[in-house]
Design a protein around this motif. Structure first.
Motif, PDB file in Angstrom:
ATOM      1  N   LEU A 384      16.990 -38.928  -3.599  1.00 15.42           N
ATOM      2  CA  LEU A 384      15.608 -38.700  -4.018  1.00 15.42           C
ATOM      3  C   LEU A 384      15.341 -37.201  -4.012  1.00 15.42           C
ATOM      4  O   LEU A 384      15.272 -36.579  -2.940  1.00 15.42           O
ATOM      5  CB  LEU A 384      14.619 -39.419  -3.089  1.00 15.42           C
ATOM      6  CG  LEU A 384      13.134 -39.166  -3.363  1.00 15.42           C
ATOM      7  CD1 LEU A 384      12.760 -39.608  -4.773  1.00 15.42           C
ATOM      8  CD2 LEU A 384      12.257 -39.860  -2.339  1.00 15.42           C
ATOM      9  N   PHE A 385      15.219 -36.605  -5.211  1.00 16.48           N
ATOM     10  CA  PHE A 385      14.882 -35.191  -5.363  1.00 16.48           C
ATOM     11  C   PHE A 385      13.423 -35.096  -5.825  1.00 16.48           C
ATOM     12  O   PHE A 385      13.046 -35.728  -6.814  1.00 16.48           O
ATOM     13  CB  PHE A 385      15.784 -34.508  -6.390  1.00 16.48           C
ATOM     14  CG  PHE A 385      17.254 -34.645  -6.108  1.00 16.48           C
ATOM     15  CD1 PHE A 385      17.717 -34.766  -4.808  1.00 16.48           C
ATOM     16  CD2 PHE A 385      18.179 -34.652  -7.145  1.00 16.48           C
ATOM     17  CE1 PHE A 385      19.080 -34.895  -4.537  1.00 16.48           C
ATOM     18  CE2 PHE A 385      19.537 -34.782  -6.890  1.00 16.48           C
ATOM     19  CZ  PHE A 385      19.981 -34.903  -5.586  1.00 16.48           C
ATOM     20  N   THR A 386      12.608 -34.331  -5.124  1.00 17.94           N
ATOM     21  CA  THR A 386      11.213 -34.168  -5.494  1.00 17.94           C
ATOM     22  C   THR A 386      10.961 -32.764  -6.028  1.00 17.94           C
ATOM     23  O   THR A 386      11.519 -31.791  -5.510  1.00 17.94           O
ATOM     24  CB  THR A 386      10.280 -34.428  -4.286  1.00 17.94           C
ATOM     25  OG1 THR A 386      10.592 -33.509  -3.230  1.00 17.94           O
ATOM     26  CG2 THR A 386      10.470 -35.851  -3.767  1.00 17.94           C
ATOM     27  N   ASP A 387      10.115 -32.682  -7.055  1.00 18.50           N
ATOM     28  CA  ASP A 387       9.789 -31.413  -7.717  1.00 18.50           C
ATOM     29  C   ASP A 387      11.077 -30.678  -8.081  1.00 18.50           C
ATOM     30  O   ASP A 387      11.267 -29.508  -7.764  1.00 18.50           O
ATOM     31  CB  ASP A 387       8.897 -30.549  -6.829  1.00 18.50           C
ATOM     32  CG  ASP A 387       8.121 -29.524  -7.642  1.00 18.50           C
ATOM     33  OD1 ASP A 387       8.213 -29.558  -8.886  1.00 18.50           O
ATOM     34  OD2 ASP A 387       7.403 -28.703  -7.036  1.00 18.50           O
ATOM     35  N   PHE A 388      11.931 -31.388  -8.778  1.00 20.27           N
ATOM     36  CA  PHE A 388      13.289 -30.928  -9.075  1.00 20.27           C
ATOM     37  C   PHE A 388      13.295 -30.134 -10.373  1.00 20.27           C
ATOM     38  O   PHE A 388      12.697 -30.547 -11.377  1.00 20.27           O
ATOM     39  CB  PHE A 388      14.212 -32.147  -9.193  1.00 20.27           C
ATOM     40  CG  PHE A 388      15.629 -31.823  -9.552  1.00 20.27           C
ATOM     41  CD1 PHE A 388      16.523 -31.383  -8.603  1.00 20.27           C
ATOM     42  CD2 PHE A 388      16.080 -31.981 -10.864  1.00 20.27           C
ATOM     43  CE1 PHE A 388      17.840 -31.097  -8.934  1.00 20.27           C
ATOM     44  CE2 PHE A 388      17.389 -31.709 -11.201  1.00 20.27           C
ATOM     45  CZ  PHE A 388      18.267 -31.259 -10.224  1.00 20.27           C
ATOM     46  N   GLN A 389      13.958 -28.958 -10.369  1.00 23.19           N
ATOM     47  CA  GLN A 389      14.080 -28.127 -11.570  1.00 23.19           C
ATOM     48  C   GLN A 389      15.455 -27.475 -11.577  1.00 23.19           C
ATOM     49  O   GLN A 389      15.903 -26.919 -10.566  1.00 23.19           O
ATOM     50  CB  GLN A 389      12.994 -27.053 -11.628  1.00 23.19           C
ATOM     51  CG  GLN A 389      12.967 -26.278 -12.948  1.00 23.19           C
ATOM     52  CD  GLN A 389      11.737 -25.387 -13.086  1.00 23.19           C
ATOM     53  OE1 GLN A 389      10.926 -25.301 -12.165  1.00 23.19           O
ATOM     54  NE2 GLN A 389      11.589 -24.731 -14.205  1.00 23.19           N
ATOM     55  N   ILE A 390      16.132 -27.522 -12.737  1.00 16.65           N
ATOM     56  CA  ILE A 390      17.473 -26.972 -12.857  1.00 16.65           C
ATOM     57  C   ILE A 390      17.656 -26.415 -14.254  1.00 16.65           C
ATOM     58  O   ILE A 390      17.057 -26.904 -15.217  1.00 16.65           O
ATOM     59  CB  ILE A 390      18.545 -28.047 -12.543  1.00 16.65           C
ATOM     60  CG1 ILE A 390      19.923 -27.411 -12.379  1.00 16.65           C
ATOM     61  CG2 ILE A 390      18.561 -29.128 -13.603  1.00 16.65           C
ATOM     62  CD1 ILE A 390      20.970 -28.355 -11.828  1.00 16.65           C
ATOM     63  N   GLN A 391      18.463 -25.365 -14.370  1.00 15.02           N
ATOM     64  CA  GLN A 391      18.800 -24.754 -15.655  1.00 15.02           C
ATOM     65  C   GLN A 391      20.236 -24.278 -15.585  1.00 15.02           C
ATOM     66  O   GLN A 391      20.603 -23.507 -14.700  1.00 15.02           O
ATOM     67  CB  GLN A 391      17.863 -23.593 -15.988  1.00 15.02           C
ATOM     68  CG  GLN A 391      18.104 -22.981 -17.369  1.00 15.02           C
ATOM     69  CD  GLN A 391      17.071 -21.929 -17.743  1.00 15.02           C
ATOM     70  OE1 GLN A 391      16.099 -21.725 -17.012  1.00 15.02           O
ATOM     71  NE2 GLN A 391      17.259 -21.280 -18.866  1.00 15.02           N
ATOM     72  N   GLY A 392      21.063 -24.740 -16.526  1.00 15.96           N
ATOM     73  CA  GLY A 392      22.483 -24.410 -16.492  1.00 15.96           C
ATOM     74  C   GLY A 392      22.967 -23.511 -17.603  1.00 15.96           C
ATOM     75  O   GLY A 392      24.128 -23.093 -17.586  1.00 15.96           O
TER      76      GLY A 392
END
Length: 457
Positions: A384-392
């Motif tokens: 469970l990831f909350t307020d998740f943000q990623i950029q690759g």
């Protein structure tokens, strides 16, 4: 820029820090970092014009001073880039206010006392963010990011310029002092290695952003309002995890409020406190034009000696949209030689120029993460990831515009639409009933004579 010169046998390095701290207090810039530059034994910097107190050094002025300084100093440059750095770190942990024996900058102070350093207590944040590019332009060579353990394997040519970048972590709170002590030991190890190789050097110690923001007094009075004395004016924001490419530029960014994992239906364990404090290891991470892999390495998590959280992303061109998209293919959990793999390609995607954001990335309710195999170890895990943000891909420094996972017609919008339609139906039915009402043509008065209708026989 301010130049601090110490004549041999005179002021100690910590006295310089105290003077520079007074200068930094006069600065009203909200984003500034210090820069300390010194040379190996036998080399000095040319005499520079001392600026006025409180002056903020820009990138152009820094380049002009470096052009003069590098004329007489060695062109083998060591650039120690710390994630965050402020003059407050020297005053708090350098023994200025207390016993100097408690200073964590032992190796740095020794190097400054043996040289004639140049210190900039107020370097503009924009210049600090591009200090690596400024040195590359002045030296005319690309930067090489290395680990301290790899320095002994390099054979430096004293006749050719070189720019070696050593990145140092930073964290706030109770662990800041110990981490600064380890960074100082790293600096001492690097300098000792070069002295053993008889390689002259020019060393630079600075930060990418300030660890303590200097408040602007005029702005503080306008925005403060009423507040408790114990309450901080600005809450601390965790910096994102940043992985840099071989060229030293950021290529993967990750941020989340919580990174919760659970094994065998146990309680959730949040990896966020271990991830965003600047101490997580990114060994094994990789990025190029079409593939990115972010590996977060932990120890002693949920009774597992070694634990890895891995995000695998790929850039794919879709002919229908005629553009490249970032697709997260898998999220892997590696623990003590075992693997738990979740497929994520059905819901975690965004245009390649954007970052991906989702309030909840879960493997349970409305899952975006699905176990690759029902008989796989992933069925034992809950994520469970909350307020998740990623950029690759296409990272320029900070997160790009976020493509959110939430659809336009959320449950709240559907509830509002259905409620509005029901109210409109009731109102329409009521208006239709009122419009169908008809009045009588004749009325009978009960107190008067009855109405008689004559009939013809």
């Amino acid at each position: 820029m301010a130049e601090v010169s110490s004549r041999s046998g005179c002021a100690s390095a910590m006295a310089k820090f105290a003077v520079l701290f007074v200068f930094s207090l006069l600065c009203t810039c909200r984003a500034q970092v210090p820069l300390i530059m010194w040379t190996s034994d036998g080399y000095t910097f040319p005499t520079l014009v001392e600026p006025t107190a409180g002056e903020i050094v820009s990138g152009a002025k820094l380049a002009s001073y470096l052009k003069s300084a590098l004329t007489t100093s060695p062109h083998n440059v060591l650039l120690f880039l710390q994630d965050e750095l402020s003059m407050d770190d020297f005053t708090a942990y350098g023994g200025v206010y207390g016993n100097k024996e408690d200073s964590v900058f032992v190796n740095l102070e020794s190097a400054l006392q043996a040289s004639t350093p140049m210190v900039l207590p107020a370097l503009a944040w924009t210049a600090a963010d591009s200090v690596e590019e400024i040195f590359q332009q002045e030296l005319g060579v690309p930067a090489l990011t290395i680990a301290p353990s790899e320095l002994g394997q390099l054979q430096l040519n004293t006749a050719q310029p070189s720019l070696l970048v050593i990145r140092l972590p930073y964290t706030t709170g109770a662990q800041a002092k110990e981490l600064l002590r380890k960074n100082d030991e790293t600096i001492g190890y690097v300098l000792t290695t070069l002295r053993a190789q008889s390689v002259p050097y020019t060393a630079v110690y600075t930060g990418l952003r300030p660890s303590h923001v200097i408040q602007d007094t005029s702005m503080a009075w306008e925005l403060a309002g009423r507040s408790l004395l114990q309450t901080s004016a600005e809450p601390a924001v965790k910096p994102p995890v940043t992985f840099n490419s071989t060229e030293g530029k950021p290529c993967i960014l990750l941020w989340a409020d919580e990174l919760n994992i659970s094994y065998d239906k146990g309680k959730f364990f949040d990896l966020g406190s271990l991830t965003f404090n600047g101490s997580v290891s990114l060994d094994g991470s990789f990025c190029n034009e079409t593939f990115s892999s972010l590996v977060l390495n932990y120890e002693n998590v949920l009774n597992f000696r070694s634990f890895q959280l891995i995000f695998l992303m790929r850039k794919i061109f879709f002919p229908v949209s005629a553009r490249n998209w970032t697709v997260m293919e898998q999220v892997e959990l590696n623990y003590d030689g075992q693997k738990a793999i979740f497929n994520a390609s059905h819901g975690i995607y965004a245009p390649a120029e954007y970052s991906f954001h989702c309030q909840k990335v879960s493997s349970a309710q409305s899952p975006l993460l699905v176990p690759r195999n029902t008989k796989d170890n992933a069925t034992l895990w809950s994520v469970l990831f909350t307020d998740f943000q990623i950029q690759g891909f296409n990272v320029t420094g900070n997160f790009s515009y976020a493509s959110d996972c939430a659809s336009f017609f959320t449950p709240g919008i559907w509830m509002g639409l259905l409620t509005s339609l029901l109210m409109v139906f009731i109102l329409t039915y009521g208006l239709h009933m009122i419009m169908q009402l008809r009045t009588m043509d004749r009325f009978d008065d009960p107190k008067g004579p009855s109405i008689s209708v004559p009939q013809n026989e």
